[in-house]
Scaffold this motif. Structure first.
Motif, PDB file in Angstrom:
ATOM      1  N   GLU A  41       0.827  -1.206   0.000  1.00 16.22           N
ATOM      2  CA  GLU A  41       0.000   0.000   0.000  1.00 16.22           C
ATOM      3  C   GLU A  41       0.864   1.259   0.000  1.00 16.22           C
ATOM      4  OE1 GLU A  41      -2.520  -0.533   3.404  1.00 16.22           O
ATOM      5  OE2 GLU A  41      -3.761  -2.036   2.406  1.00 16.22           O
ATOM      6  N   ARG A  44       2.452   1.633  -3.442  1.00 20.84           N
ATOM      7  CA  ARG A  44       1.481   2.170  -4.418  1.00 20.84           C
ATOM      8  C   ARG A  44       1.222   3.654  -4.178  1.00 20.84           C
ATOM      9  NH1 ARG A  44      -0.878  -2.953  -3.836  1.00 20.84           N
ATOM     10  NH2 ARG A  44      -2.229  -2.217  -2.172  1.00 20.84           N
ATOM     11  N   ASP A  45       1.127   4.053  -2.924  1.00 20.40           N
ATOM     12  CA  ASP A  45       0.914   5.470  -2.609  1.00 20.40           C
ATOM     13  C   ASP A  45       2.080   6.324  -3.103  1.00 20.40           C
ATOM     14  OD1 ASP A  45      -1.490   4.791  -1.425  1.00 20.40           O
ATOM     15  OD2 ASP A  45      -0.745   4.984   0.640  1.00 20.40           O
ATOM     16  N   LEU A  47       4.108   5.528  -5.629  1.00 24.12           N
ATOM     17  CA  LEU A  47       4.009   5.560  -7.092  1.00 24.12           C
ATOM     18  C   LEU A  47       3.008   6.613  -7.549  1.00 24.12           C
ATOM     19  CD1 LEU A  47       4.050   1.752  -8.000  1.00 24.12           C
ATOM     20  CD2 LEU A  47       5.860   3.431  -8.460  1.00 24.12           C
ATOM     21  N   LEU A  48       1.902   6.708  -6.854  1.00 21.42           N
ATOM     22  CA  LEU A  48       0.874   7.688  -7.203  1.00 21.42           C
ATOM     23  C   LEU A  48       1.348   9.115  -6.916  1.00 21.42           C
ATOM     24  CD1 LEU A  48      -2.029   7.976  -8.242  1.00 21.42           C
ATOM     25  CD2 LEU A  48      -2.792   7.831  -5.875  1.00 21.42           C
ATOM     26  N   ALA A  49       1.949   9.323  -5.771  1.00 23.14           N
ATOM     27  CA  ALA A  49       2.382  10.665  -5.376  1.00 23.14           C
ATOM     28  C   ALA A  49       3.507  11.202  -6.266  1.00 23.14           C
ATOM     29  CB  ALA A  49       2.832  10.662  -3.913  1.00 23.14           C
ATOM     30  N   TYR A  50       4.334  10.320  -6.794  1.00 28.63           N
ATOM     31  CA  TYR A  50       5.497  10.741  -7.583  1.00 28.63           C
ATOM     32  C   TYR A  50       5.362  10.357  -9.051  1.00 28.63           C
ATOM     33  CZ  TYR A  50       7.910  11.728  -3.183  1.00 28.63           C
ATOM     34  OH  TYR A  50       8.271  12.239  -1.966  1.00 28.63           O
ATOM     35  N   LYS A  51       4.146  10.117  -9.524  1.00 28.84           N
ATOM     36  CA  LYS A  51       3.947   9.592 -10.877  1.00 28.84           C
ATOM     37  C   LYS A  51       4.567  10.453 -11.972  1.00 28.84           C
ATOM     38  CE  LYS A  51      -0.686  11.489 -11.157  1.00 28.84           C
ATOM     39  NZ  LYS A  51      -2.075  11.171 -10.953  1.00 28.84           N
ATOM     40  N   SER A  52       4.709  11.738 -11.749  1.00 34.02           N
ATOM     41  CA  SER A  52       5.284  12.606 -12.781  1.00 34.02           C
ATOM     42  C   SER A  52       6.816  12.614 -12.754  1.00 34.02           C
ATOM     43  CB  SER A  52       4.764  14.039 -12.631  1.00 34.02           C
ATOM     44  OG  SER A  52       5.169  14.569 -11.382  1.00 34.02           O
ATOM     45  N   THR A  54       9.551  10.558 -13.432  1.00 32.38           N
ATOM     46  CA  THR A  54       9.888   9.262 -14.039  1.00 32.38           C
ATOM     47  C   THR A  54      11.245   8.729 -13.584  1.00 32.38           C
ATOM     48  OG1 THR A  54      10.708  10.396 -16.014  1.00 32.38           O
ATOM     49  CG2 THR A  54       8.421   9.599 -16.064  1.00 32.38           C
ATOM     50  N   ILE A  57      10.641   7.210 -10.133  1.00 34.30           N
ATOM     51  CA  ILE A  57       9.861   5.960 -10.240  1.00 34.30           C
ATOM     52  C   ILE A  57      10.743   4.826 -10.738  1.00 34.30           C
ATOM     53  CG2 ILE A  57       7.944   4.827 -11.446  1.00 34.30           C
ATOM     54  CD1 ILE A  57       7.043   6.764  -9.237  1.00 34.30           C
TER      55      ILE A  57
END
Length: 131
Positions: A41, A44-45, A47-52, A54, A57
């Motif tokens: 969890e 995933r959080d 990945l979502l918070a830093y999705k921009s 690259t 990530i």
């Protein structure tokens, strides 16, 4: 008569708290699964918070793959392959407990990326200054 009732009470109470090794193994594995779920969890959080970001990530994924290999190597170092029965009946419980411990430590490490870095912290690296 009082002593007999007292002994019956004591044995009943003790019997209600008794666990088999299989029960303890199951509980330890459930604790590991809970820790693993929490790790996933948090991952995933992030990945979502830093999705921009690259580059971040890419490196997070690489780090997590390496951590999984490290976790497995740590487990094998602590409990090297031995003849059956070498570690005794508590071995599954001990393995699951160690996996849970390592997983909770990794989760604590990753949580830093979900917190806001202190203003002026020159060493915060990729940890966000905003959340």
């Amino acid at each position: 008569m009082r002593k007999l009732l007292y002994l019956c009470f004591v044995f009943t109470v003790n019997a209600s708290f008794a666990q088999t090794q299989a029960d303890m193994n199951k509980e330890a594995y459930a604790a590991y699964e809970k820790a693993d779920k929490e790790l996933n969890e948090v991952y995933r959080d992030i990945l979502l918070a830093y999705k921009s970001d690259t580059a971040f990530i890419y490196n997070l994924r690489a780090s997590q793959r390496i951590w999984i290999a490290f976790r497995d190597a740590e487990l094998n170092m602590k409990y090297p392959a031995r003849d059956a029965g070498f570690y005794g009946s508590m071995h599954p419980l001990c393995r699951a407990s160690y996996l849970a411990e390592l997983t909770r430590e990794r989760t604590a490490t990753l949580r830093k990326w979900l917190q806001v870095a202190a203003e002026g912290d020159a060493c915060s690296g990729s940890v966000s200054l905003k959340n």
